[in-house]
Write a protein that holds these residues in place. Sequence first.
Motif, PDB file in Angstrom:
ATOM      1  N   LEU A 596      -7.501   0.690  -3.870  1.00 21.38           N
ATOM      2  CA  LEU A 596      -6.681   0.250  -5.008  1.00 21.38           C
ATOM      3  C   LEU A 596      -7.537   0.027  -6.116  1.00 21.38           C
ATOM      4  N   PRO A 597      -7.605  -0.099  -7.246  1.00 18.91           N
ATOM      5  CA  PRO A 597      -8.309  -0.676  -8.505  1.00 18.91           C
ATOM      6  C   PRO A 597      -8.525  -2.266  -7.940  1.00 18.91           C
TER       7      PRO A 597
ATOM      8  N   ASP B 475      -2.105   4.111  15.006  1.00 17.90           N
ATOM      9  CA  ASP B 475      -0.993   4.973  14.127  1.00 17.90           C
ATOM     10  C   ASP B 475      -1.736   5.247  12.671  1.00 17.90           C
ATOM     11  N   VAL B 476      -1.340   6.124  11.930  1.00 16.30           N
ATOM     12  CA  VAL B 476      -1.490   6.586  10.737  1.00 16.30           C
ATOM     13  C   VAL B 476      -1.278   5.366   9.597  1.00 16.30           C
ATOM     14  N   SER B 477      -1.902   4.855   9.109  1.00 14.73           N
ATOM     15  CA  SER B 477      -1.877   3.808   7.980  1.00 14.73           C
ATOM     16  C   SER B 477      -2.440   3.564   6.652  1.00 14.73           C
ATOM     17  N   TYR B 478      -1.546   3.621   5.654  1.00 15.07           N
ATOM     18  CA  TYR B 478      -1.709   3.411   4.267  1.00 15.07           C
ATOM     19  C   TYR B 478      -2.187   2.056   3.835  1.00 15.07           C
ATOM     20  N   ASP B 479      -2.005   0.976   4.711  1.00 19.25           N
ATOM     21  CA  ASP B 479      -2.355  -0.430   4.371  1.00 19.25           C
ATOM     22  C   ASP B 479      -3.537  -0.834   3.727  1.00 19.25           C
ATOM     23  N   PRO B 480      -3.579  -1.248   2.531  1.00 14.77           N
ATOM     24  CA  PRO B 480      -4.871  -1.353   1.813  1.00 14.77           C
ATOM     25  C   PRO B 480      -5.757  -2.539   2.702  1.00 14.77           C
ATOM     26  N   ASP B 481      -5.336  -3.464   3.213  1.00 16.21           N
ATOM     27  CA  ASP B 481      -6.137  -4.490   4.175  1.00 16.21           C
ATOM     28  C   ASP B 481      -6.718  -3.733   5.189  1.00 16.21           C
TER      29      ASP B 481
END
Lengths: 616, 616, 344, 344
Positions: A596-597, B475-481
Amino acid sequence: MSEVREIQEKHIDEVTVRFAGDSGDGMQLTGTQFSDTTAVVGNDLSTLPDYPAEIRAPAGTLYGVSGFQLHFSSSDIHTPGDVPDVLVAMNPAALKKNLSELKRSGLIIVNSDSFDKKNLKLAEYESNPLEDGSLSGFDVMDIPITTLTYAALEDTELSQKEKSRCKNFFALGLMYWLYNRPMEPTIDWIEKKFKNKPQFIDANEKALKAGYNFGDITERFATRYTIEPAKLKPGIYRNISGNEATALGFVVAAEKAGLNLFLGSYPITPASDILQYLSNYKEFGVKTFQAEDEIAGIASAIGAAFGGNLAITTTSGPGLALKTEATGLAVMTELPLVIVNVQRGGPSTGLPTKTEQADLLQSMYGRNGESPVAIVAAATPSDCFNMAIEASRLALTYMSPVILLTDGYLANGSEPWNIPAVDSIPEIPVKFHTEVENYHSYSRDEKLARPWAIPGTKGLEHRIGGLEKANITGDVSYDPDNHFEMVKLREEKIQKMKDSIPDLEVEGDKDAEILVIGWGGTYGAIKEAVIHTRKKGYKVAQAHFKFIHPFPKNTEEVLRKYKHVLLPEINLGQLAKVLKSEFLIPIEQFNVVRGLPFRVGDIENKIIDVLGGSNE
Amino acid sequence: MSEVREIQEKHIDEVTVRFAGDSGDGMQLTGTQFSDTTAVVGNDLSTLPDYPAEIRAPAGTLYGVSGFQLHFSSSDIHTPGDVPDVLVAMNPAALKKNLSELKRSGLIIVNSDSFDKKNLKLAEYESNPLEDGSLSGFDVMDIPITTLTYAALEDTELSQKEKSRCKNFFALGLMYWLYNRPMEPTIDWIEKKFKNKPQFIDANEKALKAGYNFGDITERFATRYTIEPAKLKPGIYRNISGNEATALGFVVAAEKAGLNLFLGSYPITPASDILQYLSNYKEFGVKTFQAEDEIAGIASAIGAAFGGNLAITTTSGPGLALKTEATGLAVMTELPLVIVNVQRGGPSTGLPTKTEQADLLQSMYGRNGESPVAIVAAATPSDCFNMAIEASRLALTYMSPVILLTDGYLANGSEPWNIPAVDSIPEIPVKFHTEVENYHSYSRDEKLARPWAIPGTKGLEHRIGGLEKANITGDVSYDPDNHFEMVKLREEKIQKMKDSIPDLEVEGDKDAEILVIGWGGTYGAIKEAVIHTRKKGYKVAQAHFKFIHPFPKNTEEVLRKYKHVLLPEINLGQLAKVLKSEFLIPIEQFNVVRGLPFRVGDIENKIIDVLGGSNE
Amino acid sequence: MSNTEINVEKLTAKDFSSGIDVRWCPGCGDYSILAQVQRTLPNIENIEKEKVVWVSGIGCSSRFPYYMGTYGFHGIHGRAPAIATGLKIARPDLTVWVATGDGDLLSIGGNHFIHACRKNIDLKIILFNNQIYGLTKGQYSPTSEKGKVTKTSPYGSVDYPFNATSLALGSNASFVARTIDREPKHMAEMIDRAAAHKGLAFIEVYQNCPIFNDGTFSELTEKDTKEDNVVILEHGKPMVFGKNKEKGIKLEGFHPVIVDLNDPKNSIDDCLVHNEKDDSLIRGFILAHLTDSPDMPTPIGVFRQRIKPTYDEAMVEQIDQVTKKKGKGSLEKLLFTQNTWEVK
Amino acid sequence: MSNTEINVEKLTAKDFSSGIDVRWCPGCGDYSILAQVQRTLPNIENIEKEKVVWVSGIGCSSRFPYYMGTYGFHGIHGRAPAIATGLKIARPDLTVWVATGDGDLLSIGGNHFIHACRKNIDLKIILFNNQIYGLTKGQYSPTSEKGKVTKTSPYGSVDYPFNATSLALGSNASFVARTIDREPKHMAEMIDRAAAHKGLAFIEVYQNCPIFNDGTFSELTEKDTKEDNVVILEHGKPMVFGKNKEKGIKLEGFHPVIVDLNDPKNSIDDCLVHNEKDDSLIRGFILAHLTDSPDMPTPIGVFRQRIKPTYDEAMVEQIDQVTKKKGKGSLEKLLFTQNTWEVK
Ligand SMILES: Cc1ncc(C[n+]2csc(CCOP(=O)(O)OP(=O)(O)O)c2C)c(N)n1
Ligand SMILES: Cc1ncc(C[n+]2csc(CCOP(=O)(O)OP(=O)(O)O)c2C)c(N)n1
Ligand code: SF4
Ligand code: SF4
Ligand SMILES: [Mg+2]
Ligand SMILES: [Mg+2]
């Protein structure tokens, strides 16, 4: 709009709105429409679309949520906003996914119809948040948007499913009412878009107006907001995304150079748009070749460059990785070529729809041998236009490959763009070599550029390729000293570009204690952080790199001036590495890699931190 | 050898010989035979083959000259020698091309038969150098080698052409006589090689012996040389090239790990040998897959790694460039994989048969996203054996891709190798994960390695891939943290390797004023330069990097100890860049990029230079 | 740019030589290809040397452009068809040739090759098929026969080889031909035919590598065997071969078989009549697969030619059409599109 | 490792599901393929779930492995056949399937595909052909028809499409079949057949993408048109189609033509009898090219099956032979080879 109800009209300075819903709910469209209209009424704005890698994940799921954030203001702004003031959530999953980022006491508009058992479960809610009190502290407007949309479309011929698809226009209309925006631009858009499907024109317009009127009629909204036009620099403006600006920049560059534009590319998120835009401009003679893969994309562009076109190739991270070998060929053959890399989250496939700045080192060093290319980076969505032209100018003037770095945020984000007068954009002088006498394919002009003699030119038949070239003659050469000479010459040529790029500019306090530097799409966030901290009384300055290889002439001088140099990057410190090795200057790094930005507040805190904490 | 002529037997310490001739003259073979024999008599030695990119350019041309340099000695040596003492030139082109590098007053042995008009012209000689006095100052032995070979083979059944092909054996025999070497090893080799062609055994042996006897008989040679065996460390030795050592290292690593070895590779100079060697070892179960291209080479290795093999891929610069995207996949999937890059001259196709060290930054940074891999480099031809094992050990222990860098000089060069006892090589403990309970594909052990659970294991069915992975579950993860966490974890894992790599060792003066550092194939040249300058009274120390990512723990401590740190590299300063950005330590660079190994003398001069000039 | 008057002086083979020393091994089949190309091109009507470009990849064969007196691009391994595609699309006025090897085109370059065939890019591709990697000193290639012993297959390769003409036809190439380095006249004819073909023209040349694969094609080139092992395809003529043309090929079902024309039971009328213009690919495919069975002769000649619009042509046409409809692009219009607003 | 006793319990479709939420768009044809695979695999004799691996590239279709309860590898774009090849060679005991899209396999992955076919690697490749790039939101693909309007071809694409079965046959694939997402039973049969084939098995599945290419195959799937537009290939049976099987296909020369079986002049005996085991590739190639002419029906079924040693098999065999001859490798011998000397 003849209204008796007492509505408070409140003038505010800026708002951040986030639209969120299922991938199939049309949130990107809603956001774009709201942005375009907001642009037309003269606010400054900045947007951040955020969508999942899945095309249309099953309705109602958390991973299927698509969002669009928009920050608009009556004054100059530079980021899509850290925390939304308003969240429009079309279903429970959208609420769940976005709530944590919403401003405390912010406004939530939800489609209450979608809060049924099934959707709550899909969103992993144990109980209905609209009822269980968990939203206390927020200003919640639960509106049965689906029901109201159906009602508005009662007498149309559409199926229920088709009607349901109009509900984003209802939401949009409501938001137009709330923020006092005209509906005309969207109505115009609808009419054009559905030219051949009049029933959809009718339905979408009805939904839009119903939403607007609902705002007017319902007693729920006590306040309506006005955001005055921003006092932007005089000029003609349009709202533009980074990818569109990039595409336009190349069309302009080609015309200014008097060349045909050739794009060899393979689709990849988030770069495909550039290929898509350029494939429209047939009337400019633009040739877009959708290649079988990224290697063919760049190889075809190299062929086109040899043929005398302004040749470009566009891609994102994994695609750039595939182009490395061929980029080396462009280095060795010293052909003009622009490689656009719209950075996304890595490594590998990584986070394909998210933004990141982690391809700088790959761009700098990711080739076998000593293989220098020029690197430039755009700072804002509209700056992509300028940098596409700059990249083309450098490539054509110096006969060199140039990598233009943008990123997912710049590519999909948008902002108002003060459109330059066509005549104000300087020509790019290009002269194909035609003189037969004394022609040598690797002779050099004062810029160290070799002559561009294209096939079809009688008497200049010559051969180039990836083997080491003899200086001047361009023959294949395995001579050790020649090789060393050429290795140095290739690097020197890039350094020569310093003569034609602008100095690094410093904004902010003359007596700053800290210089915040950056590159690429972080410009806006850094700028706002600098403004904020200065407002708080800190002495802060900013300098932003748009030219990275070579660096501007005054780089070292600028960097050495300040007690602290802080460099926020959306990577683990890539520009920092380059600067440190080049100048041996300590640099404070601030690295956040979340796809993210940057949040302005985070940079702000970091600045204050570096300066030894709060000065309050 | 019953001889009446008075021949002076001279004991000397070391000699550098260069054999040169047409690509078709068999110079590589001659050089290799001389080396092997020299090894067997117990000299220390170091070789440098140098051949053109053309297979067999038209006879007599300058670009068709192929050379083989050999330095041998009765004491420890480390390089193939800066300047040859002796040049064997089979034709005018070979003489022309190599003369400038010969030692002043050196010995030249030429095949005078080849100095006819045609060949002189092809070599661009205006007049015959054997006659025009231009060789005065050298000790010239013009010998009609072709004629003498024909004479020796008079009563064989061979065609003239076939006879002519034997003349390199005549030259070899002569050199054997001159340097007092036995002919037996070569005779053995001939008998094996031409097992099925007895007429060639006979002819080649005859030519060899004729050359030897010619030395004995002719009055031209007044001196004959003896070089005593070197006092090497006790042990069993063989002469070995870097590529063969690399291949052997992997066979041993696989056995020591109890795994099958899989190589997916595409031929490329100078790496093809490794594929060639490994394709021989079928009885070790080694599977070599000659892939359709470099991408398939690495992709197949990744598949094999997933399947539980010790998987490797071998290539050179342009091939490494093609493997970058897939390398990122190995980073993301955290699979063990060794990528061998035998560096050659770049950029692009560059100088395919020459050596260079210019792929370090590509190896470090040449991938999209933050995509760290481990990097190790071999220091000498035989060290390739150790580093292949080390690379395998790191890959398997840490579940990570590892790049092993060698170069054209190491690959083709050879030296005596003190063969380690098989038992003395430590096992590489590998345990496939089989426990079903609590299995998570991205859980980590104390080394941060994830479990290796291979297909076929019941109950551990799981899926991996190039999208960002959720920590622990995989697992696939798009979580930013999570993404930020994983970006940091991947780098941390590489840094963890510090725990299992040796500290940087310093050789030389304890109170040195200058530390000369280096990496890869420059070890020998730096070492000799350090020895020489120390002999001259300078205070000099040396430290050589075999582990580059991560650096050994004590790196900074070592570097900060010395007034000067000098780093010679066959590139424009790639390791220097990495060290400077990591430690902000000034480093004196010495960069020569000529497609050739360093000359010891040049490094020597540079050391003296840095120390403020001559101390004499 | 085209000015035919300039070309009144007849060009010769020498004009098509760059004068650079040729660096192949003595006896290499590549020399023969170079000679035929240099001899044939001058005869092409209206040829303008400066409009001819030779593009190549990496390999012995890929050194070809250096020796031609035309423009040339020695690319990287496998990418010649892609570089050539970009060049041809950018500059449809040029004649673009590709010189490539079996490793270059069919191993690493396979994808670009099949896509160029499919798209019918107007390129002329000459494959120097020596069934070996020459430049890297003798590893088996994708056209090497199964069982071949090479440096990387000391116990014999376990790969089935590609059939290059089959692959080209499977990818719908519009012109597919084969010839042999030792048949200069036939080769010249094929080059001429390829040059005349509008669309992708693919010529496979069987080429001897005396250093690493000597004699692989000797059955097809040696005096005493070639007539029995080669069948020359001629449009409209029955397929016959043998020293005295005493053997013919006919089809049994889909299976080509040899008929003995000396046997009075058989007649030349039974033989397959070659038709290179067949609309369908099937006939070409049958010919391509003749080499599958060791008993059948190897065809040389044009397997198939079909005329259809080329990619580069179609792209230009589309640009013309759109430009006609919309008018030539104006930057003013492009930048100052609708949805603009003015700040004063 | 193989222990069949473990498998006495009959596996079910559920065992082949990973339980992860499926993330394709509603109505996507990929669901149907997933369902048929999950239903079919349990019926394969002696199947051990843990020995099955699904490998894919990138695309909507390439998400497939995530949904399977087997081992899986979601690779990078286009490289699935190469990853799978390495896995299969390293582990011949595994059953390796590839799930891929028309962009993934035929655009960027084309080279790995044709080489896997040529080498007869024992892989099962399922092509999800939706004639569009789904995951990147709707650009034309190498199988899109010429003239198609997409995001990157606003004026219609100028590309001729690939014929996937033709390319596979041109590369000598040993098993080539086609089916349709809307024909679950037929699809199940094809999956079953592919699983049983020893060698490279290629199945093209026509798959609808309701979002970006809705209805491309509707003529082949809609009730009222499909019988007239699809011909089902059955080994040993004449090729007939139509609502009442009233149409047949016969060959005129190399050209397949439709015969009206209602016309008494014609007989079913004139029709081409399908023979999937034909040694030669020609018949399969004719079938592959039926789709070239709009009048002809589209064949589904097995075009060709031929049994020959696989690459992975041959490699193991070679290792066994050499090991038998030389004995198992000894490191001692390897390192301490001839030409050693001792320093004391
Ligand atoms: C990317 C890359 N991979 C590998 C190589 C090494 N290489 C050069 S030529 C060649 C194969 C040559 O074979 P072929 O194309 O048949 O040409 P020939 O030499 O036989 O004419 C290879 C593998 C390279 N130069 N670049
Ligand atoms: C190296 C690389 N190039 C491009 C992409 C972008 N990309 C992802 S999927 C895809 C094409 C998908 O089409 P297809 O294979 O037909 O699969 P579908 O989505 O239609 O099932 C592309 C171009 C990528 N991920 N990686
Ligand atoms: S190696 Fe073979 S193909 Fe290459 S030049 Fe020599 S003979 Fe020709
Ligand atoms: S975009 Fe098309 S192919 Fe992809 S999941 Fe959606 S419907 Fe299926
Ligand atoms: Mg070849
Ligand atoms: Mg698709």
